[in-house]
Each structure stands twice: as structure tokens, then as C-alpha cells.
Design an enzyme around this catalytic site. Sequence first.
Site, PDB file in Angstrom:
ATOM      1  N   ARG A 217      49.560  95.982  38.220  1.00 19.49           N
ATOM      2  CA  ARG A 217      50.440  95.232  39.116  1.00 19.49           C
ATOM      3  C   ARG A 217      50.963  96.075  40.288  1.00 19.49           C
ATOM      4  NH1 ARG A 217      54.032  91.863  34.940  1.00 19.49           N
ATOM      5  NH2 ARG A 217      53.539  93.566  33.511  1.00 19.49           N
ATOM      6  N   SER A 266      55.532  97.264  27.198  1.00 19.69           N
ATOM      7  CA  SER A 266      56.291  96.298  26.405  1.00 19.69           C
ATOM      8  C   SER A 266      56.025  96.490  24.906  1.00 19.69           C
ATOM      9  CB  SER A 266      55.922  94.884  26.829  1.00 19.69           C
ATOM     10  OG  SER A 266      54.556  94.677  26.575  1.00 19.69           O
ATOM     11  N   CYS A 321      63.688 100.095  31.528  1.00 19.26           N
ATOM     12  CA  CYS A 321      63.813 100.093  30.066  1.00 19.26           C
ATOM     13  C   CYS A 321      65.193 100.570  29.634  1.00 19.26           C
ATOM     14  CB  CYS A 321      62.732 100.960  29.428  1.00 19.26           C
ATOM     15  SG  CYS A 321      63.004 102.712  29.709  1.00 19.26           S
TER      16      CYS A 321
HETATM   17  P1  NAD Z   1      52.992  95.802  29.651  1.00 20.14           P
HETATM   18  O1  NAD Z   1      53.021  96.064  28.191  1.00 20.14           O
HETATM   19  O2  NAD Z   1      52.675  94.418  30.127  1.00 20.14           O
HETATM   20  O3  NAD Z   1      51.899  96.739  30.367  1.00 20.14           O
HETATM   21  C1  NAD Z   1      51.882  98.131  30.163  1.00 20.14           C
HETATM   22  C2  NAD Z   1      50.440  98.629  30.237  1.00 20.14           C
HETATM   23  O4  NAD Z   1      49.692  98.035  29.174  1.00 20.14           O
HETATM   24  C3  NAD Z   1      49.734  98.260  31.538  1.00 20.14           C
HETATM   25  O5  NAD Z   1      48.991  99.377  31.977  1.00 20.14           O
HETATM   26  C4  NAD Z   1      48.844  97.092  31.152  1.00 20.14           C
HETATM   27  O6  NAD Z   1      47.632  97.070  31.871  1.00 20.14           O
HETATM   28  C5  NAD Z   1      48.565  97.324  29.673  1.00 20.14           C
HETATM   29  N1  NAD Z   1      48.471  96.061  28.911  1.00 20.14           N
HETATM   30  C6  NAD Z   1      49.241  94.954  29.063  1.00 20.14           C
HETATM   31  N2  NAD Z   1      48.879  94.005  28.167  1.00 20.14           N
HETATM   32  C7  NAD Z   1      47.871  94.532  27.443  1.00 20.14           C
HETATM   33  C8  NAD Z   1      47.077  94.028  26.350  1.00 20.14           C
HETATM   34  N3  NAD Z   1      47.246  92.817  25.859  1.00 20.14           N
HETATM   35  N4  NAD Z   1      46.123  94.840  25.829  1.00 20.14           N
HETATM   36  C9  NAD Z   1      45.934  96.086  26.320  1.00 20.14           C
HETATM   37  N5  NAD Z   1      46.658  96.601  27.355  1.00 20.14           N
HETATM   38  C10 NAD Z   1      47.602  95.839  27.910  1.00 20.14           C
HETATM   39  O7  NAD Z   1      54.384  96.311  30.241  1.00 20.14           O
HETATM   40  P2  NAD Z   1      54.944  96.103  31.718  1.00 20.14           P
HETATM   41  O8  NAD Z   1      55.337  94.669  31.897  1.00 20.14           O
HETATM   42  O9  NAD Z   1      54.038  96.728  32.699  1.00 20.14           O
HETATM   43  O10 NAD Z   1      56.270  97.008  31.658  1.00 20.14           O
HETATM   44  C11 NAD Z   1      57.522  96.524  31.264  1.00 20.14           C
HETATM   45  C12 NAD Z   1      57.800  96.890  29.823  1.00 20.14           C
HETATM   46  O11 NAD Z   1      57.734  98.301  29.654  1.00 20.14           O
HETATM   47  C13 NAD Z   1      59.201  96.493  29.378  1.00 20.14           C
HETATM   48  O12 NAD Z   1      59.116  95.967  28.087  1.00 20.14           O
HETATM   49  C14 NAD Z   1      59.961  97.820  29.366  1.00 20.14           C
HETATM   50  O13 NAD Z   1      61.062  97.872  28.487  1.00 20.14           O
HETATM   51  C15 NAD Z   1      58.883  98.760  28.953  1.00 20.14           C
HETATM   52  N6  NAD Z   1      59.208 100.124  29.330  1.00 20.14           N
HETATM   53  C16 NAD Z   1      59.597 100.971  28.360  1.00 20.14           C
HETATM   54  C17 NAD Z   1      59.960 102.269  28.677  1.00 20.14           C
HETATM   55  C18 NAD Z   1      60.425 103.218  27.609  1.00 20.14           C
HETATM   56  O14 NAD Z   1      60.655 104.382  27.916  1.00 20.14           O
HETATM   57  N7  NAD Z   1      60.581 102.790  26.372  1.00 20.14           N
HETATM   58  C19 NAD Z   1      59.898 102.700  30.010  1.00 20.14           C
HETATM   59  C20 NAD Z   1      59.474 101.792  30.984  1.00 20.14           C
HETATM   60  C21 NAD Z   1      59.136 100.504  30.638  1.00 20.14           C
END
Ligand code: NAD
Length: 519
Positions: A217, A266, A321
Amino acid sequence: MQSEGATNSLRRRESLAVKGHPPATFKTPLGTERLEIMSDVIELENYIGGKWVRPRSTGRLDVFDPSDGSVIAHVPRSNAEDIDLVVRAARKAYLAWRDVPISDRARLMLAFRHVMDEHTEELARSITREQGKTMEESRGSVFRALEAIDAAASAPTTMQGYFSENVAKGVDTTLIRQPVGVVAGITPFNFPVMIPMWMTPFAIVCGNSFILKPSERDPLSPSLLPALFEKAGFPPGVFNVVHGDFDAVNAILTHPGIDAVSFVGSAPTAKHIYTTSSAHGKRVQALAGAKNFMIVMPDAELKHTVSAIIASACGMAGERCLAGSIALAVEPGGDRLVEALAEGVRTLVTGPANDPKTEMGPVIRPENRDRILKWVEDGLASGAKLAARGNVPANSKGFFVAPVLLDHVKPEWPIAQEEIFGPVILVIRVKSLDEGLEIANRSRFGNASSIFTQSGKAAREFTHRIEAGMLGINIGVPAPVAPFPFAGWKGSFFGDLHATGRDGIEFYTRKKVVTSRWF
Ligand code: NAD
């Protein structure tokens, strides 16, 4: 006549271009002014073994400017074949890189830090444009990335092993640390440069090669990193970027040539990453979603507490987060807290991310905006009281959400349990610190939590009893600095070793213990 500063900045701009297809029509997505950027839609490619490579996969996704809804790039949806190519290049580079002396690896890391620092403004402009945070927030995120590189560059000290003489008669024991091999990092959209820097510098300085799979994104800003690594003098193949979404990720998780996976994103994706990588024999750390509680004691200093809560919940439009989601207002302080928060929410200036007057930019996609609005409706339908709703810019095609304050929320409602990831502040009224701690600890998440108080006793009680990994005392966004580990507890983290700090070095190294005797 141009000043020396302006000439230097121009030179820097020219040297920092995302290479894509066709690069000829595209100067630099960062250094140029908005109109020039808008004249082209960038076709991104993968960066493999020191070269920009057109992916085998023909699938593409649109990348938007969330401030006005326009398409600014197309990002490849790499497939298993593309992943195999990058793994081969990274493996080849690793075999030479692991033997480069650690002092040289650390020196290159410091050179990289210097180059990134020089390009802070361009990186920040790119982040603001494709992610939607304000320039101030983007600059802050680059600064935190620099801090992580600083911490990683201490590896000649932090990567040291240890030694015991005479563990038996004439026998000595030595522990040495070696790199793990080829490491992949899969990152979320909310910090497209900072979160890759929680992983990459630590992995590389330890002698691993690295494959970054950034969020599909906002892939433009991470695509500037190869130019920085090249400029710092890193050999080809040590740092690689491969774009894509779930097919690319699943190919990474199952590829036998990848030894370790770092993930931030996530909760459902984190669980999938953790279970699949583990099942394929990889070392894995997966930082996940959050629901962060902020306990506000009646003795809290109101002015600072309110601005800290609003900055935490609505900064970056709540897409953090560490964003505070629920204020647990300990009575009799509830009314005065809600009144002050309502004023803050109503007067927050939302607008395009690159407008210097903007305090809160858009969210990343229309789907995210709609999901946040649905959560607000859900809360109101459950019986919450709308204490305040802020504004959105009129007649904009951007993905804006007005900040919202909901009062008298109940802990058992879904809105109080699930991550919203938007600018919504929920207030739960509680009778005591005990009740607040009990509600917070019932959450299945445990990323971060804060207390606002002037009582050292209450702060100590909170620190001792709260079940979360990152805590703030009168701090709304308790992000640990990079020499310390970063991660949550419970459903906010899957794995053992956290990101950054000594944990980062531990995660990216394997231990070997040598027992020796000489005759
Ligand atoms: P996301 O899980 O949608 O995506 C993260 C990554 O995973 C991306 O690179 C994406 O391409 C990949 N991805 C997404 N769906 C997938 C699937 N079904 N199979 C395989 N790969 C997949 O997360 P996002 O929306 O980009 O980020 C927001 C989330 O990240 C929030 O939940 C937030 O709390 C979390 N976050 C956590 C921290 C932490 O330190 N705990 C830090 C930043 C963000």
C-alpha cells in the site's frame, strides 16, 4: 543565484531516484514538486542482487495518494518465481558478506546512517505522499529509523560472545555468534521506512543478507532504500526489495532458502506468518495488532494528559500500533477529562498530509475509512454517547475520517475489544485503578499501555500489574528507543525475541559453543 544549500539539495535529489519501469519518464518521486510527480504513474520493479528487475509476475496493484485519492504508482504482485530469484541473489551475497569483518560491516552501517540523514526530507515527502501522515510525523519516523541504525551499528560490542576459562582442568568454553543466513522482513503500511529499519540494519550488521517485502500500500518510500545502500557502499545482494502481497509473502514463508522471518502487521496475518514460517523450520518473530489502554487517574495533570491522549489516539489518524484506543477514566475525574478531550477532538485540523496547517491526515484506503466509520456506528448502536466529532475537509477525494470521542463505553462491547486503527477515542468510566487494571488485562492484546497520574504509588502499581509489553507513565506513545526491545505481549506478539535492542542482535545470530583442550 542558488545558495550552496539549495545546490546540494538538488544534487541529492538527482542521486536518489526510485528505479522502475520506464525510468526515463520519471525523475525522482521524492525530490520533485507535486505537479511533476503527478505527471507520471510509477511502475515499480524489484531490486534484486543490486539491480532493478522487472518481475516475472504480470500482476499489479494501484498505489494511491490518500490525501486526494489519485493513483501514483503500480506495484508488482511478485510470485514464487520472483521470490526464488531474490533468494538466490541474497544467498550468494550472504556467503561473502558473512566473512566481511564486523568492524567494516559496522562502518558501512554508519555510512548508510549518514546517507539516510542527508535524504531525510525526500524520504519524509515520499512517506507523507503515499502514507498520509503529516511532514512532521514523517520526519519523526525517519529520525526513529536513524536511531535504529545507530543502535545496530554498535554490533562490534553487542554481537560479542563470551568465554569461560578452565571449565574443567585445561578445558575452556567459548560462545560465538554467527549470522543466521538469508533473512526476510515483511512490513506493514503505517511506517514504510521506520519499521523496515527495526529489522534491516540489525540483520545486515550481524552478517545476514536481507530481503524486504514492504507493504503493497506504500511501496515507494521503501523503494528509495536501495539507492541509500548503494550510496553507502554496500555490496550487491546484501539488501534486496521484492514487492507484492499475499502470494509473495506465502512464497517467502515456504521457501527453503530463507532462514528467518521478521514480521510486523495485523494480528491475523501475524499468526499466519508465525505458524507457517515455524512449520517450515524458520526462525520467526511476528509483531501484531493492538488495543491500547490509557488509565487516567483523578490526580492527572489535565493539560498535558489531554494533549498526550489526543496525540496518541489521533496522531497519524490513529494508524499506529501504539495508538491509545481506550481512556479508562478513574472517577471522579471522568467529566473533566471528557470535556477537555471533546474540545481537543472538535478543534483538531484535518486535511491533506502535505499541508503545513494539517494536524491529522487521511487514512490509507477507503476500505479503512469505511471500517472505522462502521466501528463508530457500532459503538453508538451499542449505547455509547457521542461526546465529540471533529471535521473532515469539504469536497475532498481524499480518504479522510473525522476524529471521534465516544463516552460511557462498556468493556464487553466489540468496539472495546477489537483494534479500530483509526482516530477514535473511547472512554470507559471506572471506579478505581484496580478496576481499570482488571479491564485492561482482560484484553486479548497487550501491546502498549499508559497511566496518567501524579502518584508514584499508582504508577508503580500500574507498572507491576499491567499485562503489556511497552508502558508509558505520563507518555501517550511509549515507543522504546532502539537500544531497547520493541514488542507487545499476549495476542500482540508471536515469537520469543522482540525487535531491536539486544533482542534484535539475538534474533539475527546463531550461537555456537566451543569446548576446547590443548595437549
Ligand atoms: P497487514 O497484516 O494487512 O499487512 C502486513 C504485511 O503482511 C504486508 O506486507 C502485507 O502484504 C502482508 N499480508 C497482508 N495480508 C496477508 C495475508 N493474508 N497473507 C500473507 N501476507 C499478508 O497489516 P497492515 O494493515 O499493513 O498494518 C496495520 C497493522 O499492523 C495493525 O494491526 C497494527 O497494529 C500492526 N502493527 C503492529 C506493530 C507492532 O509493533 N506490534 C507495529 C506497526 C503496525
